[in-house]
Design a protein around this motif. Structure first.
Motif, PDB file in Angstrom:
ATOM      1  N   LEU A  43       0.682  -0.923   0.041  1.00 30.53           N
ATOM      2  CA  LEU A  43       0.018   0.422  -0.059  1.00 30.53           C
ATOM      3  C   LEU A  43       0.678   1.561   0.155  1.00 30.53           C
ATOM      4  CD1 LEU A  43      -2.773  -0.746   2.725  1.00 30.53           C
ATOM      5  CD2 LEU A  43      -2.853  -1.467   0.514  1.00 30.53           C
ATOM      6  N   ALA A  44       0.202   2.326  -0.285  1.00 31.21           N
ATOM      7  CA  ALA A  44       0.907   3.549  -0.288  1.00 31.21           C
ATOM      8  C   ALA A  44      -0.036   3.925   1.079  1.00 31.21           C
ATOM      9  CB  ALA A  44       0.112   4.624  -0.971  1.00 31.21           C
ATOM     10  N   ASP A  45       1.899   4.953   1.158  1.00 27.27           N
ATOM     11  CA  ASP A  45       1.213   5.267   3.033  1.00 27.27           C
ATOM     12  C   ASP A  45      -0.360   5.868   3.438  1.00 27.27           C
ATOM     13  OD1 ASP A  45       4.334   4.884   3.880  1.00 27.27           O
ATOM     14  OD2 ASP A  45       4.862   6.546   3.744  1.00 27.27           O
ATOM     15  N   VAL A  46      -0.842   6.397   2.099  1.00 27.27           N
ATOM     16  CA  VAL A  46      -2.028   7.342   2.394  1.00 27.27           C
ATOM     17  C   VAL A  46      -2.867   5.766   3.022  1.00 27.27           C
ATOM     18  CG1 VAL A  46      -2.361   7.172   0.113  1.00 27.27           C
ATOM     19  CG2 VAL A  46      -3.728   8.722   1.239  1.00 27.27           C
ATOM     20  N   ASP A  47      -2.589   5.402   2.030  1.00 24.67           N
ATOM     21  CA  ASP A  47      -4.076   3.693   2.370  1.00 24.67           C
ATOM     22  C   ASP A  47      -3.614   2.707   3.184  1.00 24.67           C
ATOM     23  OD1 ASP A  47      -5.449   4.230   0.156  1.00 24.67           O
ATOM     24  OD2 ASP A  47      -4.130   4.038  -1.302  1.00 24.67           O
ATOM     25  N   THR A  48      -2.587   2.993   4.972  1.00 22.38           N
ATOM     26  CA  THR A  48      -2.091   2.118   5.585  1.00 22.38           C
ATOM     27  C   THR A  48      -3.702   1.916   6.680  1.00 22.38           C
ATOM     28  OG1 THR A  48      -0.713   3.665   6.405  1.00 22.38           O
ATOM     29  CG2 THR A  48      -0.145   1.988   4.782  1.00 22.38           C
TER      30      THR A  48
END
Length: 619
Positions: A43-48
């Motif tokens: 995941l991108a950090d925004v989606d964690t």
């Protein structure tokens, strides 16, 4: 390791679960899956979001939150890691064990009535349907919550707010690496559309979009993909992407000369409108992946849905000749980097402390010297002694152990190159291993060789081969809690479906076919002591057999792609058969033949000497 304090996000989530601005009635439970809107593994950090609410950072797991409980389901790869990363607010549910209830069973037995909420963009439509039906049978209702509640709770955490969505530029991948033009791939898709009577194919998996259009990006660490959707109809190809990420170079690559077809570029956020308009203006089926989100699938009337694995997923699973040549070439270079690293480690281990982190950093520098290097393919699992027993361990400053001559060192690492993706594990001992460690290692090696040398009919499903790798461990009452092999993308995701080798049955497994690339990675893990894994990427190739039969005329086997020596001091030769020793000696000769010239050309004399020393014939 001290668990992260995520109580602020957890308490914030519980508040918004009752907030009527976002839910029609207070939720009895809220589900937080691991994925993003594209069902991505990494995941991108925004989606964690699951990590933000729980602290658990593993790549697989699902959280369920009620007003009084917080539970985390994850599989055997992550049991130890989850215990260390989650605080006292959380209960670990050990997925895969016989006495652990499924998420649906737990919800049905623990909640008397009410609504269970989830962001419909974060759950696949197939999983949604199955869960909704199960909950309904117990008087519960699965409801879509359009505003992601974790995002709202995360926004309350001013000390660690949710990062912005990445906007890195996309770039085209040249024909010398792809072997096929995007136009050629689109034509094959259109033949599939015609066969199925479908008006449009909607691609939601990021690697499907990247592979079809011969583009790559960097929106997700270690995965050369970018946030996007794509649509293919008889007359048009549409790419849905943030326009800020599209360069003139990309626009040119997506344009066909001589007034041919060009890819239409639309804003990422317009995918739902496009699907709704297509439903209204066409009569055929709307083809979406069976992993597409409920948020997209619900826009299509049930009778018009074609939910099945996409043709792109199947096409990219079988590598073309150019991709296969790229895999061999990048593995020759990657293996040279590993040889340099192990040589350096042996030479310098007594000169000063080398930790799991500094060792992995040094390996990355060796890789970065290689042609076409683009970055790592996943965070290196550099693990010493008891840390090796944590299957997907990632070293951190407070957990990193020194690499010494007294403990086993398990190194699982890989890289992205423009011509391919690597993933390799070797377990070594820089001192004197115990007899028990050597026996465990030898049984793991016998399993790896047993799978690598298996001969099987064309399109045999991966789960039929899994026990080849486990049999020698089973003989002495040992096993491992992960699958044995996964597909690998071509300068794409290091874990690529739909093929795999595991005790699990993969629902879309088309059966093993020539041209596929998979890992062969049995292991053994002893909590608190050590971990052992030997992972070699292999390609599926046709093999001539002594006899033939009309009903099964094509037989297959595996051929190694990874060419890194297997440490001889870890092997109990008396446990090996002559055929296994012959295979190992032949493999080590291949390592010499393929990696030797790379090291010689680089002028790495010491590493070349190390390679020849480590590949001396055994037995």
């Amino acid at each position: 390791m001290t668990p992260k304090d995520n109580s602020m996000v957890l308490s914030g989530l519980r508040k918004v679960m009752k907030d009527k601005r976002y839910v029609q009635e207070p939720l009895a439970a809220y589900i937080v899956p691991s994925c993003d809107a594209h069902n991505s593994e990494y995941l991108a950090d925004v989606d964690t979001r699951r990590e933000a609410v729980s602290g658990f950072s593993g790549s697989a797991g699902t959280a369920i939150v009620t007003q009084s409980q917080a539970l985390m389901w994850t599989d055997g790869r992550y049991h130890l890691q989850a215990v260390k990363e989650m605080d006292i607010n959380w209960t670990l549910m050990k997925d895969g064990l016989a006495d652990t209830p499924s998420q649906a069973d737990w919800l049905c037995t623990s909640l008397g009535s009410g609504q269970v909420g989830v962001d419909p963009m974060m759950m696949g439509a197939t999983a949604w349907s199955a869960l909704a039906e199960r909950l309904e049978s117990s008087g519960l209702q699965l409801v879509p919550v359009e505003t992601n509640l974790v995002d709202l709770a995360w926004a309350m955490n001013v000390s660690n707010p949710q990062p912005a969505r990445p906007e890195s530029q996309v770039f085209p991948l040249e024909m010398q690496f792809t072997g096929r033009s995007w136009q050629d791939k689109v034509e094959e898709v259109r033949r599939n559309l015609k066969e199925k009577g479908a008006a449009v194919l909607i691609l939601s998996a990021l690697d499907d979009v990247a592979w079809m259009l011969n583009l790559r990006g960097s929106d997700i660490a270690f995965n050369p993909v970018f946030f996007s959707y794509a649509a293919v109809t008889e007359k048009e190809v549409v790419l849905f992407i943030n326009p800020a990420q599209v360069t003139e170079q990309v626009r040119h690559a997506l344009t066909t000369e001589d007034m041919g077809e060009s890819v239409i570029i639309r804003d990422y956020q317009t995918i739902k409108d496009y699907i709704s308009c297509t439903v209204a203006s066409t009569a055929g089926k709307i083809w979406l992946s069976d992993t597409a989100s409920q948020g997209l699938v619900c826009l299509v009337p049930a009778k018009r849905r074609l939910l099945r694995v996409t043709p792109i997923t199947l096409m990219k699973n079988i590598k073309n000749p150019v991709e296969l040549a790229g895999f061999d070439a990048c593995h020759d270079r990657d293996s040279a980097a590993l040889c340099q690293y192990f040589c350096w480690l042996e030479r310098t281990i007594n000169q000063g402390e080398i930790t799991e982190i500094t060792g992995a950093d040094r390996l990355e520098k060796f890789r970065a010297e290689q042609e076409h290097f683009m970055g790592l393919s996943f965070p290196s699992i550099s693990s010493v002694g008891p840390n090796g027993a944590i299957i997907h361990y990632r070293p951190a400053p407070d957990t990193a152990r020194p690499i010494t001559r007294t403990e086993l060192y398990l190194l699982d690492s890989g890289a992205q190159y423009r011509d391919g993706t690597t993933d390799v594990t070797r377990t070594i001992h820089l001192g004197t291993p115990t007899l028990h460690e050597k026996e465990c290692f030898t049984r793991v090696l016998k399993g790896m060789i047993g799978l690598a040398t298996a001969v099987f009919p064309n399109k045999t499903k991966g789960h039929c081969l899994d026990s080849f790798a486990r049999q020698h461990l089973w003989q002495v009452g040992l096993d491992y809690l992960h699958g044995t092999g996964h597909g690998v993308g071509s300068f794409l995701n290091v874990h690529e479906g739909p093929s795999g080798i595991s005790w699990r049955v993969y629902p879309n497994d088309p059966g093993l076919q020539a041209g596929m690339i998979l890992s062969d990675e049995p292991g053994y893990y002893e909590d608190g002591n050590f971990g052992i894994r030997i992972e070699t990427l292999v390609k599926v190739v046709e093999v001539k057999t002594k006899f033939t039969m009309p009903s099964k005329s094509i037989f297959l086997t595996f051929e190694p792609v990874t060419v890194v020596p297997i440490q001889a001091k870890m092997i109990l030769a008396e446990l090996m058969t002559q055929q296994e020793l012959d295979w190992l000696n032949g493999y080590h000769q291949t390592c010499r033949d393929r990696v030797g010239p790379v090291l010689k050309q680089m002028g790495r004399t010491e590493a070349l000497e190390w390679l020849f020393r480590e590949t001396q014939p055994i037995g």
